[in-house]
Enzyme design. Structure first.
Site, PDB file in Angstrom:
ATOM      1  N   GLY A 148     102.132  63.518  62.768  1.00 55.90           N
ATOM      2  CA  GLY A 148     102.390  62.488  62.033  1.00 55.90           C
ATOM      3  C   GLY A 148     101.669  61.329  62.082  1.00 55.90           C
ATOM      4  O   GLY A 148     101.747  60.081  61.598  1.00 55.90           O
ATOM      5  N   GLN A 149     100.488  61.350  62.864  1.00 59.25           N
ATOM      6  CA  GLN A 149      99.702  60.241  63.272  1.00 59.25           C
ATOM      7  C   GLN A 149      97.995  60.397  62.978  1.00 59.25           C
ATOM      8  O   GLN A 149      97.358  59.968  63.731  1.00 59.25           O
ATOM      9  CB  GLN A 149      99.957  59.789  64.529  1.00 59.25           C
ATOM     10  CG  GLN A 149     101.310  59.099  64.747  1.00 59.25           C
ATOM     11  CD  GLN A 149     101.458  58.159  65.833  1.00 59.25           C
ATOM     12  OE1 GLN A 149     100.994  58.412  67.007  1.00 59.25           O
ATOM     13  NE2 GLN A 149     102.197  56.982  65.865  1.00 59.25           N
ATOM     14  N   TYR A 152      96.753  56.912  62.735  1.00 57.19           N
ATOM     15  CA  TYR A 152      96.797  56.290  63.977  1.00 57.19           C
ATOM     16  C   TYR A 152      96.004  56.711  64.987  1.00 57.19           C
ATOM     17  O   TYR A 152      95.115  55.937  65.633  1.00 57.19           O
ATOM     18  CB  TYR A 152      98.245  55.994  64.352  1.00 57.19           C
ATOM     19  CG  TYR A 152      98.552  55.105  65.577  1.00 57.19           C
ATOM     20  CD1 TYR A 152      98.571  53.908  65.439  1.00 57.19           C
ATOM     21  CD2 TYR A 152      98.798  55.759  66.691  1.00 57.19           C
ATOM     22  CE1 TYR A 152      98.960  53.121  66.505  1.00 57.19           C
ATOM     23  CE2 TYR A 152      99.282  54.952  67.973  1.00 57.19           C
ATOM     24  CZ  TYR A 152      99.333  53.274  67.616  1.00 57.19           C
ATOM     25  OH  TYR A 152      99.700  52.877  68.710  1.00 57.19           O
ATOM     26  N   TYR A 184     103.999  55.770  76.451  1.00 55.02           N
ATOM     27  CA  TYR A 184     105.228  55.266  75.870  1.00 55.02           C
ATOM     28  C   TYR A 184     105.802  53.897  76.677  1.00 55.02           C
ATOM     29  O   TYR A 184     106.091  54.076  77.839  1.00 55.02           O
ATOM     30  CB  TYR A 184     106.260  56.117  75.936  1.00 55.02           C
ATOM     31  CG  TYR A 184     106.451  57.433  74.825  1.00 55.02           C
ATOM     32  CD1 TYR A 184     106.717  57.107  73.474  1.00 55.02           C
ATOM     33  CD2 TYR A 184     105.717  58.530  74.950  1.00 55.02           C
ATOM     34  CE1 TYR A 184     106.474  58.053  72.545  1.00 55.02           C
ATOM     35  CE2 TYR A 184     105.193  59.245  74.168  1.00 55.02           C
ATOM     36  CZ  TYR A 184     105.867  59.226  72.900  1.00 55.02           C
ATOM     37  OH  TYR A 184     105.792  60.320  72.010  1.00 55.02           O
TER      38      TYR A 184
HETATM   39  P1  NAD Z   1     104.235  45.244  67.857  1.00 58.19           P
HETATM   40  O1  NAD Z   1     104.593  45.683  66.272  1.00 58.19           O
HETATM   41  O2  NAD Z   1     105.340  44.395  68.645  1.00 58.19           O
HETATM   42  O3  NAD Z   1     103.122  44.067  67.778  1.00 58.19           O
HETATM   43  C1  NAD Z   1     102.108  44.292  67.050  1.00 58.19           C
HETATM   44  C2  NAD Z   1     101.596  42.723  66.532  1.00 58.19           C
HETATM   45  O4  NAD Z   1     100.757  42.860  65.705  1.00 58.19           O
HETATM   46  C3  NAD Z   1     102.778  42.311  65.334  1.00 58.19           C
HETATM   47  O5  NAD Z   1     103.264  40.839  66.045  1.00 58.19           O
HETATM   48  C4  NAD Z   1     102.351  42.026  64.136  1.00 58.19           C
HETATM   49  O6  NAD Z   1     102.671  41.061  63.428  1.00 58.19           O
HETATM   50  C5  NAD Z   1     100.864  42.140  64.461  1.00 58.19           C
HETATM   51  N1  NAD Z   1     100.023  42.381  63.425  1.00 58.19           N
HETATM   52  C6  NAD Z   1     100.069  43.435  62.364  1.00 58.19           C
HETATM   53  N2  NAD Z   1      99.061  43.265  61.558  1.00 58.19           N
HETATM   54  C7  NAD Z   1      98.510  42.227  61.702  1.00 58.19           C
HETATM   55  C8  NAD Z   1      97.378  41.832  61.086  1.00 58.19           C
HETATM   56  N3  NAD Z   1      96.839  42.428  59.930  1.00 58.19           N
HETATM   57  N4  NAD Z   1      96.790  40.777  61.535  1.00 58.19           N
HETATM   58  C9  NAD Z   1      97.460  39.914  62.501  1.00 58.19           C
HETATM   59  N5  NAD Z   1      98.376  40.644  63.167  1.00 58.19           N
HETATM   60  C10 NAD Z   1      98.967  41.679  62.800  1.00 58.19           C
HETATM   61  O7  NAD Z   1     103.884  46.382  68.595  1.00 58.19           O
HETATM   62  P2  NAD Z   1     103.545  46.553  70.287  1.00 58.19           P
HETATM   63  O8  NAD Z   1     104.251  47.683  70.449  1.00 58.19           O
HETATM   64  O9  NAD Z   1     103.515  45.344  70.955  1.00 58.19           O
HETATM   65  O10 NAD Z   1     101.808  47.061  69.968  1.00 58.19           O
HETATM   66  C11 NAD Z   1     100.868  46.350  70.384  1.00 58.19           C
HETATM   67  C12 NAD Z   1      99.505  47.293  70.517  1.00 58.19           C
HETATM   68  O11 NAD Z   1      99.830  48.545  71.541  1.00 58.19           O
HETATM   69  C13 NAD Z   1      99.304  48.067  69.205  1.00 58.19           C
HETATM   70  O12 NAD Z   1      97.816  48.375  68.943  1.00 58.19           O
HETATM   71  C14 NAD Z   1      99.984  49.383  69.485  1.00 58.19           C
HETATM   72  O13 NAD Z   1      99.334  50.333  68.653  1.00 58.19           O
HETATM   73  C15 NAD Z   1      99.515  49.738  70.838  1.00 58.19           C
HETATM   74  N6  NAD Z   1     100.579  50.587  71.425  1.00 58.19           N
HETATM   75  C16 NAD Z   1     101.912  50.410  71.718  1.00 58.19           C
HETATM   76  C17 NAD Z   1     102.607  51.188  72.419  1.00 58.19           C
HETATM   77  C18 NAD Z   1     104.167  51.285  72.546  1.00 58.19           C
HETATM   78  O14 NAD Z   1     104.677  51.981  73.213  1.00 58.19           O
HETATM   79  N7  NAD Z   1     104.656  50.042  72.057  1.00 58.19           N
HETATM   80  C19 NAD Z   1     101.986  52.502  72.882  1.00 58.19           C
HETATM   81  C20 NAD Z   1     100.613  52.743  72.475  1.00 58.19           C
HETATM   82  C21 NAD Z   1      99.774  51.695  72.054  1.00 58.19           C
END
Ligand code: NAD
Length: 246
Positions: A148-149, A152, A184
């Site tokens: 599904g990604q 991404y 995760y």
């Molecule tokens: P989150 O949704 O809490 O934070 C992402 C932030 O990005 C949000 O505050 C959102 O407002 C901001 N954002 C989105 N679109 C934007 C734009 N166009 N301009 C400016 N800001 C924007 O997500 P998270 O879990 O903190 O993830 C942070 C990063 O880590 C991401 O790149 C995510 O893909 C990656 N990641 C997270 C996990 C996890 O388990 N949480 C795992 C692997 C990778």
């Protein structure tokens, strides 16, 4: 030398907030960049980081011109932009058969296009000052793929190709470019998953548990340290052993 100036995109999010705090505690002036439409969350973020040298700036990382304005503002106001953490990210999950072009474009623009938009505008200043640290937040999904990604995983894998190429271009100028691939991690995103699914996920991770946002923040602080100048073009997995490679 003054304090290093660090920019963290998606800075008010689950991982972004912890990254901002870790960099501030490491002695950096931090600018958290996020969408200004997130009013309530911005207010909560400001309360959470009160007393630390952390500021908020609104920008859309998917917008090339807006990123140019942001970089110019920061360089004028703070004198430089030394550390750039490309952390903003979104998901629009769907199997390929059901995925529409808008879901593809949005994920590619925010997760991958943003690295071009921000590095493109910030790299000249870093080269002129002969110092820079770029850390791109990728994902284990970019290494293994995930159901599904397709959007991404393509964006996150692309981010690492970007990382390695830019690292080669700027290595002789005191600039390092690396990526961090979380597995995760406990955030609102994973908190929304049903507990029984989370239990299954945890059981499939060699460490037997999900990671904490501080696990990612500590890694970013390490890679962006002045003393980490010989690590570049690398990907650091922070996934509890979920995916191992060399
Ligand atoms: P989150 O949704 O809490 O934070 C992402 C932030 O990005 C949000 O505050 C959102 O407002 C901001 N954002 C989105 N679109 C934007 C734009 N166009 N301009 C400016 N800001 C924007 O997500 P998270 O879990 O903190 O993830 C942070 C990063 O880590 C991401 O790149 C995510 O893909 C990656 N990641 C997270 C996990 C996890 O388990 N949480 C795992 C692997 C990778």
């Amino acid at each position: 030398m003054g304090k290093r100036i660090a920019v963290v995109t998606g800075g008010i999010g689950g991982l972004g907030t912890e990254i901002c705090k870790a960099l501030a505690l490491a002695g950096r002036t931090v600018i958290a960049v996020d969408l200004d439409s997130r009013e309530q969350r911005i207010a909560g973020f400001k309360r959470e980081v009160e007393g630390l040298d952390i500021h908020f700036a609104a920008a859309d990382v998917a917008d090339h011109e807006d990123c140019g304005r942001l970089v110019r503002d920061i360089e004028e106001r703070h004198g430089s932009l030394d550390i750039l953490v490309n952390n903003a990210g979104i998901t629009r999950d769907s199997t390929l058969r059901k995925m529409d072009r808008a879901q593809w474009d949005a994920v590619l623009d925010v997760n991958l296009g943003s690295a071009f938009n921000l590095c493109g505008h910030a790299i000249a200043g870093m080269q002129a000052r002969a110092f820079g640290r770029v850390v791109n937040i990728s994902s284990v999904s970019g290494q293994t793929g995930n159901f599904g990604q397709t959007n991404y995983a393509a964006a996150k894998a692309g981010l690492h190709g970007f990382t390695m190429s830019l690292a080669r271009e700027v290595a002789s100028k005191g600039i390092t470019v690396n990526s961090v691939s979380p597995g995760y991690i406990h955030t609102a995103m994973t908190g929304a998953m049903p507990p029984e699914v989370l239990d299954k996920v945890a059981a499939s991770i060699p460490a037997g548990r999900l990671g904490q946002p501080t696990d990612i923040a500590r890694t970013v602080a390490f890679l962006s340290d002045d003393a980490a100048g010989y690590i570049t073009g690398a990907n650091v997995p922070v996934n509890g052993g979920l995916f191992m490679s060399f």
